[in-house]
Design a protein around this motif. Structure first.
Motif, PDB file in Angstrom:
ATOM      1  N   HIS A  31     -27.181  26.258 -34.106  1.00  0.00           N
ATOM      2  CA  HIS A  31     -28.395  26.320 -34.378  1.00  0.00           C
ATOM      3  C   HIS A  31     -28.934  27.238 -35.264  1.00  0.00           C
ATOM      4  O   HIS A  31     -28.138  28.116 -35.943  1.00  0.00           O
ATOM      5  CB  HIS A  31     -29.323  26.651 -32.971  1.00  0.00           C
ATOM      6  CG  HIS A  31     -29.256  27.880 -32.229  1.00  0.00           C
ATOM      7  ND1 HIS A  31     -27.820  28.276 -31.665  1.00  0.00           N
ATOM      8  CD2 HIS A  31     -29.891  28.842 -31.897  1.00  0.00           C
ATOM      9  CE1 HIS A  31     -27.918  29.302 -31.172  1.00  0.00           C
ATOM     10  NE2 HIS A  31     -29.203  29.860 -31.208  1.00  0.00           N
ATOM     11  N   ASP A  64     -29.564  35.180 -35.304  1.00  0.00           N
ATOM     12  CA  ASP A  64     -27.936  35.867 -34.815  1.00  0.00           C
ATOM     13  C   ASP A  64     -26.894  35.031 -34.821  1.00  0.00           C
ATOM     14  O   ASP A  64     -25.862  35.401 -34.591  1.00  0.00           O
ATOM     15  CB  ASP A  64     -28.237  36.336 -33.380  1.00  0.00           C
ATOM     16  CG  ASP A  64     -28.593  35.368 -32.317  1.00  0.00           C
ATOM     17  OD1 ASP A  64     -29.508  34.636 -32.769  1.00  0.00           O
ATOM     18  OD2 ASP A  64     -28.229  35.553 -31.188  1.00  0.00           O
ATOM     19  N   HIS A  65     -27.165  33.836 -35.290  1.00  0.00           N
ATOM     20  CA  HIS A  65     -26.052  32.571 -35.488  1.00  0.00           C
ATOM     21  C   HIS A  65     -25.691  32.231 -37.015  1.00  0.00           C
ATOM     22  O   HIS A  65     -24.899  31.573 -37.033  1.00  0.00           O
ATOM     23  CB  HIS A  65     -26.173  31.224 -34.655  1.00  0.00           C
ATOM     24  CG  HIS A  65     -26.338  31.770 -33.162  1.00  0.00           C
ATOM     25  ND1 HIS A  65     -25.190  31.540 -32.069  1.00  0.00           N
ATOM     26  CD2 HIS A  65     -27.190  32.466 -32.519  1.00  0.00           C
ATOM     27  CE1 HIS A  65     -25.696  31.771 -30.995  1.00  0.00           C
ATOM     28  NE2 HIS A  65     -26.767  32.452 -30.979  1.00  0.00           N
ATOM     29  N   ASP A 102     -25.677  28.645 -27.521  1.00  0.00           N
ATOM     30  CA  ASP A 102     -26.680  28.745 -26.710  1.00  0.00           C
ATOM     31  C   ASP A 102     -27.236  27.944 -25.550  1.00  0.00           C
ATOM     32  O   ASP A 102     -28.264  27.961 -25.305  1.00  0.00           O
ATOM     33  CB  ASP A 102     -27.746  29.756 -27.492  1.00  0.00           C
ATOM     34  CG  ASP A 102     -27.310  31.019 -27.931  1.00  0.00           C
ATOM     35  OD1 ASP A 102     -26.153  31.326 -27.867  1.00  0.00           O
ATOM     36  OD2 ASP A 102     -28.265  31.710 -28.564  1.00  0.00           O
ATOM     37  N   GLY A 146     -28.652  37.761 -29.488  1.00  0.00           N
ATOM     38  CA  GLY A 146     -30.104  38.190 -29.601  1.00  0.00           C
ATOM     39  C   GLY A 146     -30.407  38.544 -30.805  1.00  0.00           C
ATOM     40  O   GLY A 146     -29.498  38.876 -31.601  1.00  0.00           O
ATOM     41  N   HIS A 187     -21.615  36.416 -26.543  1.00  0.00           N
ATOM     42  CA  HIS A 187     -23.281  36.406 -26.742  1.00  0.00           C
ATOM     43  C   HIS A 187     -23.649  36.871 -25.790  1.00  0.00           C
ATOM     44  O   HIS A 187     -24.440  36.405 -24.902  1.00  0.00           O
ATOM     45  CB  HIS A 187     -23.560  34.928 -27.182  1.00  0.00           C
ATOM     46  CG  HIS A 187     -25.089  34.864 -27.463  1.00  0.00           C
ATOM     47  ND1 HIS A 187     -25.818  34.951 -26.569  1.00  0.00           N
ATOM     48  CD2 HIS A 187     -25.450  34.677 -28.763  1.00  0.00           C
ATOM     49  CE1 HIS A 187     -27.278  34.596 -27.319  1.00  0.00           C
ATOM     50  NE2 HIS A 187     -26.774  34.351 -28.527  1.00  0.00           N
TER      51      HIS A 187
HETATM   52 ZN   LIG Z   1     -28.084  33.508 -29.895  1.00  0.00          ZN
END
Ligand SMILES: [Zn+2]
Length: 355
Positions: A97, A101-102, A227, A39, A302
């Motif tokens: 993506h 947060d990535h 995700d 998140g 995650h």
């Molecule tokens: Zn994420």
């Protein structure tokens, strides 16, 4: 009775010979979770944001010939430093993506290469090609990489450092990245390879441009789901997991996947936005998928919510904070009978396991 015994004897000798021939350099693979918080923006308990390091090699080089980083969330370079992996050692980074947060650890990672390894080699960045969102804007990994250090260019920092050490190139860290983009499809396609290591990608649903990856090596195979969730964004649907990821993961040894715990679901008291809940895979459904795929290991990462958290800001955790056992049970409820690893930062798995 005699024939089978002779045949057995022959194969036993052949097996021993093979064992001796490869014992000095047995291939091995290490999967390390560099960040397990899920998140955007709100940190919790010092956890780093999403990232998985995959190392491949053999016993002679401590499984370290190839080093690939999948997603680069906040704190990635700190976690890499704790296991003695310098940013300059990475061969490539892959993005599932463009959610922050990535991705937000990338500039930190490449700045550290630029500051002291400015002459290269370049690092490959592999991600989806530009994609138009339904709302009309463009999601662009290529632009993200090209402009990652713009704020430091604007502040004069890049020019200052370049004036001091010419190997720090004038254009800044983006010049040290070789961006490779691909159009995610419903069937796996090879997007990167080096020697014995091949990486394939598949389209998956979470936000526009989301992709999931599979790494194949002689030591084993790992799927990074990211995700990913079902293409059907709201119920009714068979499951919350991605059918494409399920295809990609058929026969894989290890699945690394983001998970949300079912207690965060609508009507359970978390008040989480339904769209945000539904675009993740539940721990139970990931367990069921891993069982159908025949995976030996399932690494949860995650985690939403984080272990021990009183809230998943701004959402509530119904009941009490979740434990390792809560996630384990959710996965078992899905029918998974392999080894469950509830990830925390720097959780590692080596295959083959050391005797
Ligand atoms: Zn994420």
């Amino acid at each position: 009775m005699k024939r089978p015994l002779i045949a057995f004897g022959f194969f036993a000798v052949a097996w021993l010979a093979l064992d001796v021939a490869t014992a000095e350099a047995a291939p091995c693979l290490v999967v390390t979770l560099t960040g397990t918080h899920g998140g955007p923006q709100q940190p919790f308990n010092g956890l780093a944001s999403a990232g998985t390091l995959i190392r491949y090699g053999d016993d002679a080089n401590n499984c370290g010939i190839v080093k690939l980083q999948f997603d680069v969330g906040r704190g990635t370079t700190m976690r890499l430093s704790q296991i003695g992996v310098g940013t300059e050692e990475l061969n490539a980074v892959f993005f599932t993506h463009m959610h922050t947060d990535h991705t937000e650890g990338l500039v930190d990672l490449v700045l550290s290469r630029w500051a002291f390894h400015g002459t290269g080699p370049k690092i490959d960045a592999i991600c989806s090609s530009d994609v138009a969102s339904p709302q009309g804007f463009t999601v662009s990994c290529r632009n993200f990489v090209a402009h990652m250090a713009d704020s430091f260019i604007q502040s004069g920092e890049i020019a200052q450092r370049h004036s001091e050490v010419k190997e720090r190139t004038a254009g800044g860290p983006s010049e040290l990245v070789n961006t490779i983009t691909f159009d995610p499809r419903d069937e796996p396609q090879v997007v990167w390879s080096s020697g014995d290591v091949g990486v394939s990608a598949i389209r998956s649903t979470h936000m526009p441009g989301h992709a999931s990856y599979r790494v194949d090596t002689p030591a084993g195979s790992v799927v990074i789901g990211g995700d990913a969730a079902s293409d059907a964004l709201v119920p009714p649907r068979r499951h919350s997991t991605s059918d494409q990821v399920e295809r990609l993961a058929k026969g894989a040894d290890i699945i690394v996947h983001s998970v949300i715990h079912p207690i965060m679901g609508p009507g359970m008291g978390s008040d989480m936005y339904p769209y945000a809940y539904y675009r993740q895979s539940t721990a139970t459904d990931v367990g069921a998928m891993a069982q159908r795929d025949g995976a030996k290991y399932l690494m949860l990462t995650h985690l939403i919510p984080s272990l021990g958290a009183n809230e998943q800001y701004p959402f509530k955790i119904p009941g009490r904070p979740l434990t390792d056992a809560d996630y384990r049970k959710a996965v078992q409820d899905g029918g998974f009978t392999g080894t469950i690893i509830v990830g925390t930062d720097l959780t590692s798995l080596r295959v083959p396991t050391k005797q």
